[in-house]
Design a protein around this motif. Structure first.
Motif, PDB file in Angstrom:
ATOM      1  N   HIS A  12       0.848  -1.184   0.000  1.00 56.42           N
ATOM      2  CA  HIS A  12       0.000   0.000   0.000  1.00 56.42           C
ATOM      3  C   HIS A  12       0.894   1.247   0.000  1.00 56.42           C
ATOM      4  N   ARG A  22      -1.807   7.849  -8.887  1.00 57.99           N
ATOM      5  CA  ARG A  22      -2.543   6.605  -8.628  1.00 57.99           C
ATOM      6  C   ARG A  22      -2.254   5.572  -9.719  1.00 57.99           C
ATOM      7  N   ASP A  65      -2.614  13.756  -4.356  1.00 62.64           N
ATOM      8  CA  ASP A  65      -3.836  13.211  -4.931  1.00 62.64           C
ATOM      9  C   ASP A  65      -3.956  13.609  -6.399  1.00 62.64           C
ATOM     10  N   VAL A 122      -3.257   4.524  -1.327  1.00 59.55           N
ATOM     11  CA  VAL A 122      -4.059   5.024  -0.203  1.00 59.55           C
ATOM     12  C   VAL A 122      -3.694   6.498  -0.060  1.00 59.55           C
ATOM     13  N   GLN A 160     -14.504  13.452  -8.784  1.00 57.73           N
ATOM     14  CA  GLN A 160     -14.727  12.018  -8.670  1.00 57.73           C
ATOM     15  C   GLN A 160     -13.942  11.489  -7.479  1.00 57.73           C
ATOM     16  N   LYS A 161     -14.624  10.802  -6.587  1.00 61.70           N
ATOM     17  CA  LYS A 161     -14.031  10.349  -5.336  1.00 61.70           C
ATOM     18  C   LYS A 161     -13.711   8.850  -5.419  1.00 61.70           C
ATOM     19  N   PRO A 162     -12.431   8.476  -5.611  1.00 68.86           N
ATOM     20  CA  PRO A 162     -12.083   7.050  -5.592  1.00 68.86           C
ATOM     21  C   PRO A 162     -12.135   6.492  -4.173  1.00 68.86           C
ATOM     22  N   ASP A 163     -12.050   5.186  -4.073  1.00 71.14           N
ATOM     23  CA  ASP A 163     -12.066   4.544  -2.755  1.00 71.14           C
ATOM     24  C   ASP A 163     -10.874   5.005  -1.927  1.00 71.14           C
ATOM     25  N   PHE A 164     -11.117   5.199  -0.620  1.00 72.14           N
ATOM     26  CA  PHE A 164     -10.071   5.693   0.270  1.00 72.14           C
ATOM     27  C   PHE A 164     -10.207   5.007   1.623  1.00 72.14           C
ATOM     28  N   ASP A 165      -9.167   4.294   2.033  1.00 70.14           N
ATOM     29  CA  ASP A 165      -9.156   3.562   3.297  1.00 70.14           C
ATOM     30  C   ASP A 165      -8.666   4.491   4.414  1.00 70.14           C
ATOM     31  N   GLN A 166      -9.594   5.109   5.126  1.00 63.92           N
ATOM     32  CA  GLN A 166      -9.233   6.063   6.165  1.00 63.92           C
ATOM     33  C   GLN A 166      -8.517   5.392   7.327  1.00 63.92           C
ATOM     34  N   TYR A 209      -4.967   4.858   6.373  1.00 61.31           N
ATOM     35  CA  TYR A 209      -4.290   6.142   6.202  1.00 61.31           C
ATOM     36  C   TYR A 209      -3.705   6.659   7.520  1.00 61.31           C
TER      37      TYR A 209
END
Length: 236
Positions: free
Chosen positions: A149, A162, A157, A173, A182-188, A191
């Motif tokens: 990751h 990416r 960003d 991430v 456009q909001k891609p997937d984000f693992d908070q 992070y």
């Protein structure tokens, strides 16, 4: 003096010079202010320049990376070191020696990559006015392992970064910029691990020779950063 006694004397002198370089790294003092217990400052300075030119510290850092790194995550960030007035007039000009003027001052930007435990893997030096995007991709290409990751803040960003992570088999991430449509997937949750690279910069800047740049040349400043990274790896 010949044989073992001569070799022993040589080892003592080299150890004293290494200790002198470490003293300079930690205190940020001028070479001429080196305490006499380390021997002549000229000898320690010449030894430091010789080891910098041959790439000794970068080779040691690379060896530590190969054997000890944790590839679960790769974290990339940047920080700036203000250039001291004594280093502001380098041979070849400021741009050639990775110096640039930001809004605050003349500075050098340290673009750093670290592993999942917050240990330094590699870095790139640029002037403070250079974009972070252009330095992120070389660090990804050099240090990102497959299935790792890549954790970065919203300053990185972009679709191009990416895509670079995906091409090298990693998972991006990256915090989402507020202006992104456009909001891609984000693992908070994942992070949150990014604090480790922030802690790394704090540890680096305990060395006053890193917190403020006193070195005129790119190569000598990079050598000082490599040496500080080695000390972090071996926890000194």
């Amino acid at each position: 003096m010949t044989g073992p006694r001569r070799r022993g004397r040589k080892c003592i002198n080299e150890r004293r010079r290494i200790e002198a370089i470490l003293w300079i790294l930690r205190t940020g003092a001028p070479w001429r202010d080196l305490p006499s217990l380390f021997g002549p400052w000229q000898s320690a300075y010449a030894c430091s320049r010789r080891w910098s030119k041959c790439g000794l510290w970068s080779a040691v850092l690379e060896a530590l990376n190969r054997s000890l790194r944790d590839d679960e995550y790769l974290m990339i960030d940047r920080s700036s070191a203000r250039v001291h007035q004594h280093a502001a007039g380098p041979a070849g000009g400021q741009i050639a020696q990775a110096m640039g003027r930001s809004k605050a001052s003349l500075s050098t930007k340290i673009h750093m990559a670290c592993d999942a435990l917050g240990y330094p893997l590699g870095f790139i030096l640029t002037g403070a006015n250079v974009s972070d995007f252009d330095q992120c991709k070389p660090l990804i290409r050099q240090h990102l392992a497959a299935q790792s990751h890549a954790i970065m803040d919203k300053g990185y960003d972009s679709n191009a970064i990416r895509e670079c992570v995906n091409q090298h088999g990693g998972v991006a991430v990256i915090a989402l910029h507020p202006g992104r449509s456009q909001k891609p997937d984000f693992d908070q949750h994942l992070y949150r691990e990014r604090h480790r690279i922030e802690n790394l910069f704090q540890r680096l800047k305990h060395f006053r020779r890193i917190a403020t740049r006193y070195e005129k040349l790119h190569a000598t400043f990079a050598a000082m950063i490599s040496l500080a990274c080695i000390l972090i790896w071996i926890k000194l």
